[in-house]
Design a protein around this motif. Structure first.
Motif, PDB file in Angstrom:
ATOM      1  N   TRP A 117       0.817  -1.227   0.012  1.00  0.00           N
ATOM      2  CA  TRP A 117      -0.093   0.013  -0.017  1.00  0.00           C
ATOM      3  C   TRP A 117       0.743   1.303   0.026  1.00  0.00           C
ATOM      4  N   LYS A 118       1.840   1.205   0.915  1.00  0.00           N
ATOM      5  CA  LYS A 118       3.140   2.407   1.045  1.00  0.00           C
ATOM      6  C   LYS A 118       3.585   2.722  -0.374  1.00  0.00           C
ATOM      7  N   VAL A 119       4.043   1.563  -1.009  1.00  0.00           N
ATOM      8  CA  VAL A 119       4.738   1.620  -2.242  1.00  0.00           C
ATOM      9  C   VAL A 119       3.754   2.111  -3.260  1.00  0.00           C
ATOM     10  N   LYS A 120       2.761   1.641  -3.376  1.00  0.00           N
ATOM     11  CA  LYS A 120       1.695   2.115  -4.284  1.00  0.00           C
ATOM     12  C   LYS A 120       1.324   3.596  -4.338  1.00  0.00           C
ATOM     13  N   HIS A 121       0.838   4.021  -3.184  1.00  0.00           N
ATOM     14  CA  HIS A 121       0.490   5.350  -2.970  1.00  0.00           C
ATOM     15  C   HIS A 121       1.706   6.392  -3.096  1.00  0.00           C
ATOM     16  N   LYS A 122       2.998   5.890  -2.739  1.00  0.00           N
ATOM     17  CA  LYS A 122       4.210   7.113  -3.024  1.00  0.00           C
ATOM     18  C   LYS A 122       4.048   7.159  -4.641  1.00  0.00           C
ATOM     19  N   LEU A 123       4.084   6.095  -5.371  1.00  0.00           N
ATOM     20  CA  LEU A 123       3.971   6.326  -6.640  1.00  0.00           C
ATOM     21  C   LEU A 123       2.810   7.143  -7.414  1.00  0.00           C
ATOM     22  N   LEU A 124       1.638   6.718  -6.664  1.00  0.00           N
ATOM     23  CA  LEU A 124       0.374   7.689  -7.174  1.00  0.00           C
ATOM     24  C   LEU A 124       0.725   8.820  -6.884  1.00  0.00           C
ATOM     25  N   GLN A 125       1.350   9.099  -5.598  1.00  0.00           N
ATOM     26  CA  GLN A 125       1.725  10.823  -5.250  1.00  0.00           C
ATOM     27  C   GLN A 125       2.481  11.449  -6.647  1.00  0.00           C
ATOM     28  N   VAL A 126       3.556  10.549  -6.773  1.00  0.00           N
ATOM     29  CA  VAL A 126       4.461  11.225  -8.161  1.00  0.00           C
ATOM     30  C   VAL A 126       3.636  11.454  -9.067  1.00  0.00           C
ATOM     31  N   MET A 127       2.667  10.442  -9.559  1.00  0.00           N
ATOM     32  CA  MET A 127       1.805  10.701 -10.591  1.00  0.00           C
ATOM     33  C   MET A 127       0.965  11.887 -10.439  1.00  0.00           C
ATOM     34  N   GLN A 128       0.544  12.049  -9.265  1.00  0.00           N
ATOM     35  CA  GLN A 128      -0.422  13.449  -8.925  1.00  0.00           C
ATOM     36  C   GLN A 128       0.450  14.557  -9.149  1.00  0.00           C
ATOM     37  N   HIS A 271      -8.725   9.096  -0.233  1.00  0.00           N
ATOM     38  CA  HIS A 271      -7.537   8.710  -1.169  1.00  0.00           C
ATOM     39  C   HIS A 271      -7.903   9.118  -2.721  1.00  0.00           C
ATOM     40  N   LEU A 272      -9.091   9.434  -2.931  1.00  0.00           N
ATOM     41  CA  LEU A 272      -9.676   9.289  -4.307  1.00  0.00           C
ATOM     42  C   LEU A 272      -8.866  10.223  -5.270  1.00  0.00           C
ATOM     43  N   PRO A 273      -7.938  11.182  -4.666  1.00  0.00           N
ATOM     44  CA  PRO A 273      -7.281  12.130  -5.787  1.00  0.00           C
ATOM     45  C   PRO A 273      -6.140  11.317  -6.230  1.00  0.00           C
ATOM     46  N   ARG A 274      -5.538  10.521  -5.394  1.00  0.00           N
ATOM     47  CA  ARG A 274      -4.571   9.573  -6.032  1.00  0.00           C
ATOM     48  C   ARG A 274      -4.790   8.727  -7.000  1.00  0.00           C
ATOM     49  N   TYR A 275      -6.147   7.961  -6.791  1.00  0.00           N
ATOM     50  CA  TYR A 275      -6.450   6.989  -7.598  1.00  0.00           C
ATOM     51  C   TYR A 275      -6.759   7.534  -8.953  1.00  0.00           C
ATOM     52  N   LEU A 276      -7.507   9.039  -9.021  1.00  0.00           N
ATOM     53  CA  LEU A 276      -7.746   9.581 -10.268  1.00  0.00           C
ATOM     54  C   LEU A 276      -6.562   9.892 -10.911  1.00  0.00           C
ATOM     55  N   ALA A 277      -5.386  10.280 -10.079  1.00  0.00           N
ATOM     56  CA  ALA A 277      -4.248  10.617 -10.817  1.00  0.00           C
ATOM     57  C   ALA A 277      -3.507   9.711 -11.319  1.00  0.00           C
ATOM     58  N   ARG A 309       2.835   8.855   7.549  1.00  0.00           N
ATOM     59  CA  ARG A 309       1.800   9.916   8.186  1.00  0.00           C
ATOM     60  C   ARG A 309       1.086  10.882   7.222  1.00  0.00           C
ATOM     61  N   LEU A 310       1.880  11.205   6.221  1.00  0.00           N
ATOM     62  CA  LEU A 310       1.300  12.081   5.301  1.00  0.00           C
ATOM     63  C   LEU A 310       0.320  11.229   4.481  1.00  0.00           C
ATOM     64  N   LEU A 311       1.059  10.053   3.977  1.00  0.00           N
ATOM     65  CA  LEU A 311       0.218   9.201   3.009  1.00  0.00           C
ATOM     66  C   LEU A 311      -1.086   8.853   3.697  1.00  0.00           C
ATOM     67  N   ALA A 312      -1.401   8.598   4.894  1.00  0.00           N
ATOM     68  CA  ALA A 312      -2.641   8.362   5.346  1.00  0.00           C
ATOM     69  C   ALA A 312      -3.512   9.335   5.655  1.00  0.00           C
ATOM     70  N   LEU A 313      -2.850  10.814   5.652  1.00  0.00           N
ATOM     71  CA  LEU A 313      -4.047  11.734   5.918  1.00  0.00           C
ATOM     72  C   LEU A 313      -4.618  11.757   4.802  1.00  0.00           C
ATOM     73  N   ALA A 314      -5.788  12.532   4.797  1.00  0.00           N
ATOM     74  CA  ALA A 314      -6.783  12.833   3.702  1.00  0.00           C
ATOM     75  C   ALA A 314      -6.206  13.805   2.758  1.00  0.00           C
ATOM     76  N   GLU A 315      -6.194  13.608   1.614  1.00  0.00           N
ATOM     77  CA  GLU A 315      -5.640  14.366   0.388  1.00  0.00           C
ATOM     78  C   GLU A 315      -6.455  15.643   0.291  1.00  0.00           C
ATOM     79  N   SER A 316      -5.731  16.706  -0.131  1.00  0.00           N
ATOM     80  CA  SER A 316      -6.500  18.108  -0.277  1.00  0.00           C
ATOM     81  C   SER A 316      -7.114  17.808  -1.645  1.00  0.00           C
ATOM     82  N   CYS A 317      -8.275  18.555  -1.706  1.00  0.00           N
ATOM     83  CA  CYS A 317      -9.148  18.620  -2.879  1.00  0.00           C
ATOM     84  C   CYS A 317      -8.504  19.632  -3.913  1.00  0.00           C
ATOM     85  N   GLY A 318      -8.905  19.303  -5.298  1.00  0.00           N
ATOM     86  CA  GLY A 318      -8.700  20.434  -6.166  1.00  0.00           C
ATOM     87  C   GLY A 318      -7.555  19.905  -7.035  1.00  0.00           C
TER      88      GLY A 318
END
Length: 318
Positions: A117-128, A271-277, A309-318
């Protein structure tokens, strides 16, 4: 019938991937080249004079004596996973049409579900972060959509609890069915209001963009960001989907929902913003799947670390 070049491209096969990145040595060389294409440069002082401490896989600057590793200061920092595992995650997340769930990623990587989960969401953060650097422009079709469904006994429709609104925007070559999609943007928003859409447009659209929307008054807010609003009332439903001026954007939300529902099954709205990204990152680079791994690697070594701790927090919208 002529084949769709995008649909039938080969991409980077598992065999070719293993030939290029099947061991730590080639992976280290790829990371070094992606991070320092012109040779080592100290991240502290910029000096090129250095030596390598091979026993610890570190580079030391002769000028300021700072030591750094290949992944220090990048999205790959603070993890003990081998580079081969991280490269395999890059491959799995970029080559599949619908992505891969964290549970399936854990099976493929041979790690725990939390680690995957952490590996995936770090890469999704890069995409975003990568896609948000370049705003859309020219002619853009926009539509509103919601992730999530009606709760038992709750309110139905747009104001229903448990629904997360997002905006789908597609930059097209012309305003007609013949117009081809160039790039797209999927953005989670706090709500569908003029003020919110004005802030969204200021972040994701170039001034002077011609924005075509079908009805909702909230899209008038894009004028606050210097864009031109071209409303067209279609009546919603199938009539909206059949209108040639919205044929590109009207299919995007349905494709996104189908992809996410089929891959993730259960998805927290925060976590929707990262999945959309993830969806838009692959769509915007769909013409050459074979280079997606080095392109995502290039972006990853230029993205700062993202602690859990930042990955697990709610993502900012927009």
């Amino acid at each position: 019938m002529k084949r769709n070049r995008v649909q039938f491209q080969k991409g980077l096969s598992p065999g070719k991937f293993l030939q290029r990145y099947g061991s730590e040595g080639p992976c280290e060389q790829a990371v070094f080249k992606a991070r320092w294409p012109d040779g080592f440069r100290c991240p502290e002082c910029g000096s090129r004079r250095h030596c390598r401490i091979r026993s610890r896989k570190l580079w030391q600057c002769h000028a300021c004596h700072r030591r750094t590793s290949l992944v220090a200061g990048t999205i790959f920092a603070a993890t003990k996973l081998p580079l081969t595992v991280r490269f395999l995650a890059l491959h799995l997340l970029t080559q599949g049409q619908h992505g891969v769930s964290s549970l399936e990623l854990a099976r493929q990587l041979g790690v725990s579900r939390n680690t995957a989960w952490k590996v995936k969401h770090k890469l999704l953060q890069v995409m975003q972060e990568r896609d948000e650097r370049v705003p859309l422009g020219g002619v853009v079709q926009v539509d509103d959509a919601y992730w999530g469904g009606e709760r038992s006994g709750g309110k139905r429709g747009r104001g229903a609890a448990g629904k997360t609104p997002f905006v789908a925007a597609v930059q097209v070559t012309q305003v007609s069915a013949a117009g081809q999609p160039a790039r797209m943007r999927l953005s989670s928003v706090a709500g569908l209001r003029k003020k919110t859409l004005a802030a969204w447009a200021g972040r994701h659209l170039q001034p002077g963009t011609e924005v075509h929307a079908d009805g909702p008054a909230c899209f008038r807010g894009v004028t606050g960001a210097g864009c031109e609003h071209v409303p067209t009332v279609t009546g919603g439903g199938q009539r909206s989907c059949a209108d040639s001026r919205f044929v590109r954007v009207s299919t995007m939300p349905a494709n996104v929902k189908q992809s996410l529902a089929g891959t993730c099954h259960a998805l927290d709205g925060k976590h929707l913003p990262r999945y959309l990204a993830e969806f838009r990152y692959r769509f915007n680079r769909r013409y050459d799947l074979a280079v997606l791994v080095p392109r995502l690697l290039h972006a990853s070594v230029r993205t700062p670390p993202m602690p859990y701790r930042l990955l697990a927090l709610a993502e900012s919208c927009g």
